[in-house]
Design an enzyme around this catalytic site. Structure first.
Site, PDB file in Angstrom:
ATOM      1  N   THR A   1      47.157  48.143  29.012  1.00  0.00           N
ATOM      2  CA  THR A   1      48.400  48.860  29.309  1.00  0.00           C
ATOM      3  C   THR A   1      49.173  48.198  30.451  1.00  0.00           C
ATOM      4  OG1 THR A   1      47.028  50.804  28.914  1.00  0.00           O
ATOM      5  CG2 THR A   1      49.295  51.206  29.588  1.00  0.00           C
TER       6      THR A   1
ATOM      7  N   ALA B   1      45.620  35.457  28.786  1.00  0.00           N
ATOM      8  CA  ALA B   1      44.257  35.431  28.260  1.00  0.00           C
ATOM      9  C   ALA B   1      43.869  36.841  27.880  1.00  0.00           C
ATOM     10  CB  ALA B   1      43.289  34.884  29.312  1.00  0.00           C
TER      11      ALA B   1
ATOM     12  N   GLY C   1      48.232  53.048  42.544  1.00  0.00           N
ATOM     13  CA  GLY C   1      49.171  52.659  41.491  1.00  0.00           C
ATOM     14  C   GLY C   1      50.486  52.090  41.979  1.00  0.00           C
TER      15      GLY C   1
ATOM     16  N   GLU D   1      38.554  59.146  31.435  1.00  0.00           N
ATOM     17  CA  GLU D   1      37.827  58.249  30.534  1.00  0.00           C
ATOM     18  C   GLU D   1      36.756  59.034  29.777  1.00  0.00           C
ATOM     19  OE1 GLU D   1      38.158  54.724  30.775  1.00  0.00           O
ATOM     20  OE2 GLU D   1      39.546  54.716  32.472  1.00  0.00           O
TER      21      GLU D   1
ATOM     22  N   LYS E   1      39.146  52.626  46.671  1.00  0.00           N
ATOM     23  CA  LYS E   1      40.502  52.510  47.206  1.00  0.00           C
ATOM     24  C   LYS E   1      40.512  52.770  48.702  1.00  0.00           C
ATOM     25  CE  LYS E   1      42.443  53.991  42.766  1.00  0.00           C
ATOM     26  NZ  LYS E   1      42.782  55.208  41.978  1.00  0.00           N
TER      27      LYS E   1
END
Lengths: 440, 440
Positions: A14, A44, A136, A192, A207
């Protein structure tokens, strides 16, 4: 105009697809702002046939990211593969060794190997940039490294995981259980299939320790972070927090103490009128306290292809403008050891929920246990009629009832001892819940 | 380590003194972060004898800032004199012409002469940095120029004047009149003896047009900003806003429209649960909407010596690291003309308060006036018993009563016509109050 900056991108998920698309879409703005074009020349990825909604025609294709990292005709290697070891690490090392700047969104890689990679980047005098690895689209790394360059930062904290904040928000808004919210988050793509990394706090810890290294000039040390996730948060706790004027958030907090740096990730009760409490859903927010600026808060999207790509592209733009500075602000060799402040010495207010058999003497025994440790109680709530009914609809005497204790500032050590003492008294029938309170 | 960056500071007021003190206090951190020392070597100020609480020993002293700007032994000139013309402008031009980078906190100078000065800086390939000119300690210029380099920004808005926000906050919290709050702000040093510049919106307009230039790649054009201050805001309006679920803030808003850029500063009703509504007291906040990142909000101190110095020092740190980029992101020559979107075409919801003689037919006449212009009303409130009593304690019939109209989205043009029409009907006895509503 100077020569184009040639970019090779490894990983076309994404974020990778967004980077390719946005670099093309904004090419005029970027060229004006950077004084040169930023052009993707090679990529790649594993699957050549997948439709990613972007035009990959004319780009050189590599199956092996390490080969791309070593390709002589790219200037910058963008690593969007993920994972702390394996091909991501090998490719980044290869690119740096070949004298190419690297941009990555890989928090696990930086949290585990940031310092070694920074040494490598500094030796070759190239950039190693990772704005996208934390929060983000929020430019928090740039803010800490550059915007607050003249500040001594004392505390950096925030909501750094959108999945957890989404779950906690829904639990509160719709009075749902943790399990139900997690399932819905998975259906909506906010969590997830294996949610461990997010909900158990590890993502936030990665983070946080990157931010701590930047803010305090210490080594990135994921081992120094105390981590607790949100699995144990009960709908009852959420309700009780609301009643008491708080909201529960998964916070990452790094702060200077007298003896070192405290880094911790855990569910936290924050006053419901505080700015951090107002951050709902998948939004992230970071609060910074520093001597010159006082207090600064940044809020924005913590995930998402385009938002994360925004940070990747900001890093590329800096490189295009010729900015190369040590990855962690100060040179890697000058980063101090981060002295892990043990959680036992943490000081603050606490919410403790003890589920006890509803018998005479149970509450008194709890109060005594806390008093014996010298802990001052702000309140003790034994809401049998309503809240106990949620646990035992029959509401019969002797059924387990939650007793909630709110303390004034005390230490983790004292709380743990008081809870152990209460358990030893024999009334406690369930695993106790302990949630830290941040009142500032 | 590279040679020190030699800094000359003109203007030793609160901010100047903070810059001198903080550069000394943080010299180790700064040297580590920039790879070289940043050292104040000379200052210019009028009064040599005043005690500023800082050590000026060993610094070269200039009485004339222009002479300092031209001094051969400084690398960067920091302008903290203020004022759009006069010595500030002359000194900045002199420094740029002499090939020295300039850091300034002077919003009036940049809002009026930013483009010409940018041309000069770009010709000499030096920096002209003005982070401190907008929103004090919030690194919003860096965020727009660098952090969001890959974004097309569609809207930038915010609370950019702490004085106004302080007054509006107190008016709400303590139900005080504008005049009383202004007086208290003056006593506390939050407002100047002559408060015109702040409370009439000019200060916000200066900051807004600088942000608009950076965000949209257009020329700085203070003439393109529609400006309305907070003088007309009545305690009644504040109360009514609260009742309706809004809060009144002085907002600066710059946004792309189909035909140009809309830049406007005016009191605005914002939903009381929106992030911007939560910004209280002297705090500033900026909200940015852009295609890649979505939405980003930065909040922090909009004024104060140390907070503003934090931004000045961040600019110096960038210069020390060798970063020189065009002052407005894109080169000055490429900045488009900003097409002023006339306020008449502004679209949005409106709050209109019309004070009418309390007679049969007054409210009906108002409703008709709005209906005739095709304006849909969300609500009309004629709260005689309570609110009218505030204006006329006797509450007698025929006394003036406020009628409040809340509209759905319409145009400024339509509102102005409807209000004129209502006035022509003869019932309106006071100057009408019109406040724009931002619902997003």
């Amino acid at each position: 105009m100077a020569q184009s900056l040639r970019v090779g991108i490894a990983g076309l998920g994404t974020v990778g697809a967004s980077v390719v698309r946005l670099l093309d879409q904004q090419k005029d703005i970027l060229a004006a702002r950077c004084g040169r074009a930023i052009v993707v020349t090679a990529v790649a990825a594993r699957d050549r046939t997948r439709d990613r909604g972007i035009d990959l025609g004319g780009l050189q294709w590599y199956d092996d990211p390490v080969a791309l990292a070593d390709a002589p005709d790219i200037d910058v290697f963008v690593e969007l593969i993920g994972g702390e070891n394996g091909p991501a690490k090998k490719a980044v090392e290869t690119a740096l060794r070949a004298g190419k700047s690297v941009v990555t969104a890989n928090k696990a890689l930086i949290a585990h190997h940031g310092e070694a990679l920074a040494h490598l980047a500094e030796e070759r005098q190239v950039a190693l940039s990772f704005e996208a690895s934390v929060a983000g689209g929020i430019p928090v790394i740039k803010t800490v490294k550059e915007g607050l360059a003249g500040n001594r930062i004392s505390r950096i904290s925030g909501i750094l995981n959108g999945t957890c904040n989404y779950i906690l928000t829904r639990m509160e808004k719709e009075s749902l259980s943790f399990k139900k919210c997690l399932k819905q988050a998975q259906v909506l793509g906010y969590a997830e299939a294996d949610p461990t990394f997010d909900i158990d706090g590890y993502d936030t810890a990665h983070k946080l320790t990157i931010l701590a290294a930047l803010a305090f000039g210490v080594d990135v040390n994921i081992g120094a972070v105390y981590v607790e996730g949100i699995r144990s948060i009960d709908a009852f706790d959420i309700r009780m927090a609301k009643k008491l004027g708080y909201r529960i958030k998964l916070l990452g907090v790094a702060e200077r103490s007298e003896s070192g740096i405290e880094q911790r990730v855990h569910p936290t009760m924050v006053p419901d009128d505080s700015p951090i409490a107002r951050v709902m859903g998948v939004t992230n927010a970071v609060n910074i306290q520093a001597d010159a600026v006082g207090e600064l808060t940044l809020a924005g999207p913590g995930a998402g292809g385009d938002a994360t790509a925004s940070s990747v592209i900001a890093d590329l733009a800096d490189i295009a403008r010729g900015l190369v500075s040590p990855p962690f602000g100060a040179p890697a060799a000058s980063l101090g050891r981060s002295i892990q402040e043990p959680m036992q010495v943490h000081e603050g207010g606490y919410y403790v929920r003890l589920t006890v058999a509803d018998q005479p003497g149970a509450a008194a025994s709890i109060v005594t246990s806390f008093a014996d440790l010298g802990i001052s109680l702000e309140s003790i709530i034994q809401n049998r009629s309503e809240d106990a009914a949620q646990l035992d609809p029959a509401g019969r005497s002797g059924a387990p009832v939650p007793v909630v204790v709110i303390t004034y500032a005390t230490t983790e050590q004292a709380i743990r001892s008081a809870v152990d003492k209460a358990i030893a008294e024999g009334y406690v029938v369930e695993k106790p819940q302990v949630i830290r309170i941040e009142r500032e």
